[in-house]
Write an enzyme that holds these catalytic residues in place. Sequence first.
Site, PDB file in Angstrom:
ATOM      1  N   HIS A 156       0.836  -1.221   0.000  1.00  0.00           N
ATOM      2  CA  HIS A 156       0.000   0.000   0.000  1.00  0.00           C
ATOM      3  C   HIS A 156       0.865   1.263   0.000  1.00  0.00           C
ATOM      4  O   HIS A 156       0.442   2.299   0.514  1.00  0.00           O
ATOM      5  CB  HIS A 156      -0.927   0.025   1.218  1.00  0.00           C
ATOM      6  CG  HIS A 156      -1.661  -1.259   1.454  1.00  0.00           C
ATOM      7  ND1 HIS A 156      -2.876  -1.534   0.865  1.00  0.00           N
ATOM      8  CD2 HIS A 156      -1.327  -2.359   2.183  1.00  0.00           C
ATOM      9  CE1 HIS A 156      -3.274  -2.749   1.258  1.00  0.00           C
ATOM     10  NE2 HIS A 156      -2.342  -3.274   2.034  1.00  0.00           N
ATOM     11  N   SER A 277      14.005  22.491 -15.906  1.00  0.00           N
ATOM     12  CA  SER A 277      12.773  23.246 -16.096  1.00  0.00           C
ATOM     13  C   SER A 277      13.122  24.592 -16.714  1.00  0.00           C
ATOM     14  O   SER A 277      14.179  25.156 -16.440  1.00  0.00           O
ATOM     15  CB  SER A 277      12.078  23.445 -14.751  1.00  0.00           C
ATOM     16  OG  SER A 277      11.236  24.570 -14.805  1.00  0.00           O
ATOM     17  N   LYS A 283      15.215  22.646 -10.602  1.00  0.00           N
ATOM     18  CA  LYS A 283      14.596  21.369 -10.975  1.00  0.00           C
ATOM     19  C   LYS A 283      15.494  20.444 -11.775  1.00  0.00           C
ATOM     20  O   LYS A 283      16.263  20.866 -12.633  1.00  0.00           O
ATOM     21  CB  LYS A 283      13.334  21.628 -11.803  1.00  0.00           C
ATOM     22  CG  LYS A 283      12.245  22.285 -10.993  1.00  0.00           C
ATOM     23  CD  LYS A 283      11.398  21.262 -10.283  1.00  0.00           C
ATOM     24  CE  LYS A 283      10.268  20.876 -11.199  1.00  0.00           C
ATOM     25  NZ  LYS A 283       9.301  20.034 -10.592  1.00  0.00           N
ATOM     26  N   GLU A 290       9.363   9.101 -16.865  1.00  0.00           N
ATOM     27  CA  GLU A 290       7.964   9.505 -17.099  1.00  0.00           C
ATOM     28  C   GLU A 290       7.526   9.189 -18.526  1.00  0.00           C
ATOM     29  O   GLU A 290       6.409   8.749 -18.774  1.00  0.00           O
ATOM     30  CB  GLU A 290       7.801  11.006 -16.816  1.00  0.00           C
ATOM     31  CG  GLU A 290       7.926  11.339 -15.339  1.00  0.00           C
ATOM     32  CD  GLU A 290       7.977  12.836 -15.066  1.00  0.00           C
ATOM     33  OE1 GLU A 290       7.754  13.634 -15.995  1.00  0.00           O
ATOM     34  OE2 GLU A 290       8.248  13.200 -13.909  1.00  0.00           O
TER      35      GLU A 290
END
Length: 467
Positions: A156, A277, A283, A290
């Site tokens: 979980h 970024s 960043k 992804e």
Amino acid sequence: MAQLWGGRFTKETDDLVYRFNASITFDRKLFEQDIEGSIAHCVMLEKQGILTCEEKDAIVKGLAGIRQDVLEGRLAITEQYEDIHSFVEAVLTERIGDAGKKLHTGRSRNDQVALDMKLYIRGQVLESAACVGNLMETLLSLMEKNLDTYMPGFTHLQKAQPTTLAHHLGAYFEMFKRDVSRLEDIYRRMNYSPLGAGAFAGTTYPLDRYYTASLLGFEGPTLNSMDSVSDRDYIIEYLGALATIMMHLSRFCEEIIIWNSNEYRFVEIDDAFSTGSSIMPQKKNPDIAELVRGKTGRVYGALMAILTTMKGLPLAYNKDMQEDKEVTFDAARTVKDSLTLFEGMLSTMKFRTEVMEESAMKGFTNATDAADYLVGKGVPFRDAHGIIGELVLYCLEKNTGIDRLTLEELKAISPVFEADIYDAVSLKTCVEKRLTVGAPGRQAMEEVLRLEREFLAKAWYKENSLR
Ligand code: ARG
């Protein structure tokens, strides 16, 4: 417009109809398979006395010349032809004259395209398996180095019990192992030649289908000529295997994205596999992970597309089947790129083993072992579960861990605790005592690593016997 079938038509094809119908823009990818199949067909025609030796020699030489010229950029596959089959036949006839017109004797584009796709998919199945195998080599060497790297295991997405990085990576190794063997199954099941099925009913020429099958490395010929030209199961199976590979990669990417987050900091993706970024200077984003996760969607899409295209098609060939190509080519390429990039990301990634260990220590991952400790001292498990529950609550209030409490604090909750509790709930003990086959204890893992290494050494895609 160059078509093979003008004879019975009185009107020119409408331009849009022509373009909608044509497949040259994508089936050009099959030009090598088309030529390979044509050479086998023509060699067989001569063996059966349907072509003369001179005709066969001219055709084989002509086809080899076309292949060479396309590969070396001297001959362009242009949109003036309807499909790759028309292109090859037209150029051949242009180059060698009338003999070229005899190549299609006893053949239809239906069995021709079925053969081309089979040859293409067969090659891709092998290549995909090798790409997965390459990633597995990297995984295995990471596992060998991290048998004692403790980390929390999750259920979980909550810290559950301690494990090791080797054990966690080993789960993915198993998934990819199934992928490799799934591809092997597909290879074996699909490896029968449709060539010689004609339009769907075979032909009256005395073709030797066993001979062409063996020339092209197939187990033998397919046994029903209707099915031969209309079977696309192997494409669906291959796309199913690719979809499953992407599902595995996507789960792995998801974990890496979580591990790479500012909160977890279990890993740091290499600069070469991250991006920045345009506005936030601090960043460093896990874009590759992804994107691989994202591209899973289009591979699933390919599988759904072909399943849907094939549903409800009456026997035998229907033009709908031309739709099998673009999405399949795209899926094969996408999975190959995803596997290659993922492997690069994984092999350059930094594992912050101290952070992982610290996280395992802090998250009560030893609570089950603490309960087992009490069971060892004669406390029934259900009671032990309750006692450790109280202990966890106490630790949460004090913001500490079970192994950091004093013996007095422990005894205040249960007098059964003795000084040996500290060793019993150390990360090392918790992991090392887990020695059932498949568990993270070092000894158990070493045996598994031996078996995994053996699997890779004998992997089917390395053998020549199937080719
Ligand atoms: N381009 C076609 C395909 O990909 C080739 C077969 C054409 N056969 C036919 N009867 N029109 O399926």
